[in-house]
Scaffold this motif. Structure first.
Motif, PDB file in Angstrom:
ATOM      1  N   GLU A   3       0.858  -1.183   0.000  1.00  0.00           N
ATOM      2  CA  GLU A   3       0.000   0.000   0.000  1.00  0.00           C
ATOM      3  C   GLU A   3       0.895   1.233   0.000  1.00  0.00           C
ATOM      4  N   TRP A   4       0.477   2.210  -0.786  1.00  0.00           N
ATOM      5  CA  TRP A   4       1.230   3.451  -0.953  1.00  0.00           C
ATOM      6  C   TRP A   4       0.370   4.632  -0.542  1.00  0.00           C
ATOM      7  N   CYS A   5       0.956   5.565   0.201  1.00  0.00           N
ATOM      8  CA  CYS A   5       0.289   6.802   0.600  1.00  0.00           C
ATOM      9  C   CYS A   5       0.816   7.916  -0.306  1.00  0.00           C
ATOM     10  N   CYS A  36      -8.506   4.229  -0.364  1.00  0.00           N
ATOM     11  CA  CYS A  36      -8.901   5.462   0.311  1.00  0.00           C
ATOM     12  C   CYS A  36      -8.451   6.626  -0.567  1.00  0.00           C
ATOM     13  N   HIS A  57      -5.242  13.217  -1.540  1.00  0.00           N
ATOM     14  CA  HIS A  57      -4.592  12.125  -0.811  1.00  0.00           C
ATOM     15  C   HIS A  57      -5.134  10.825  -1.388  1.00  0.00           C
ATOM     16  N   GLN A  59      -4.637   6.396  -1.196  1.00  0.00           N
ATOM     17  CA  GLN A  59      -4.046   5.166  -0.680  1.00  0.00           C
ATOM     18  C   GLN A  59      -4.174   4.141  -1.804  1.00  0.00           C
ATOM     19  N   TYR A  91       4.954   7.356  -0.439  1.00  0.00           N
ATOM     20  CA  TYR A  91       5.665   6.463   0.462  1.00  0.00           C
ATOM     21  C   TYR A  91       4.910   5.162   0.627  1.00  0.00           C
ATOM     22  N   PHE A  93       3.164   2.429   2.793  1.00  0.00           N
ATOM     23  CA  PHE A  93       2.322   2.692   3.946  1.00  0.00           C
ATOM     24  C   PHE A  93       1.925   1.386   4.600  1.00  0.00           C
ATOM     25  N   CYS A  95      -0.712   0.177   7.056  1.00  0.00           N
ATOM     26  CA  CYS A  95      -1.943   0.584   7.732  1.00  0.00           C
ATOM     27  C   CYS A  95      -2.104  -0.177   9.044  1.00  0.00           C
ATOM     28  N   ARG A  98      -8.041   1.010  10.068  1.00  0.00           N
ATOM     29  CA  ARG A  98      -8.872   1.719   9.094  1.00  0.00           C
ATOM     30  C   ARG A  98     -10.328   1.408   9.449  1.00  0.00           C
TER      31      ARG A  98
END
Length: 102
Positions: A3-5, A36, A57, A59, A91, A93, A95, A98
């Protein structure tokens, strides 16, 4: 999968391209690529003042950073020059929690 933020700032007004941008979100959610997403806002210039868009933003679920970037660059906001693609913050991520939006 990782997962990438991502934070992507706006460099132009998004209002004209917003309907097409929003229409592109459900397919990415259905594919499991977007878990997200939403707008980020500038602080109002005065107390009680109107918020203005600062960017977005996201996700993103992708195997590589390049794949995550490709997802960002395929968005209408990227293609229409609204997002500042030269200054993406991206970056990996992890989690921890959530909860669904209520």
């Amino acid at each position: 999968m990782v997962e990438w933020c991502a934070i992507v700032f706006d460099k132009a007004d998004r209002s004209k391209a917003r309907p097409a941008h929003l229409a592109g979100i459900p397919p990415l959610v259905e594919q499991g690529k977007l878990v997200c997403a939403g707008a980020i806002y500038n602080e109002p210039k005065e107390k009680g003042g109107e918020r203005t868009f600062a960017g977005s933003h996201l996700q993103i679920v992708a195997d590589t950073k390049k794949e995550a970037l490709d997802i960002i660059k395929s968005d209408t906001f990227a293609k229409e020059g609204i997002w500042d693609l030269d200054n993406i913050i991206l970056y990996q991520f992890g989690c921890a929690v959530r909860i669904p939006k209520s």
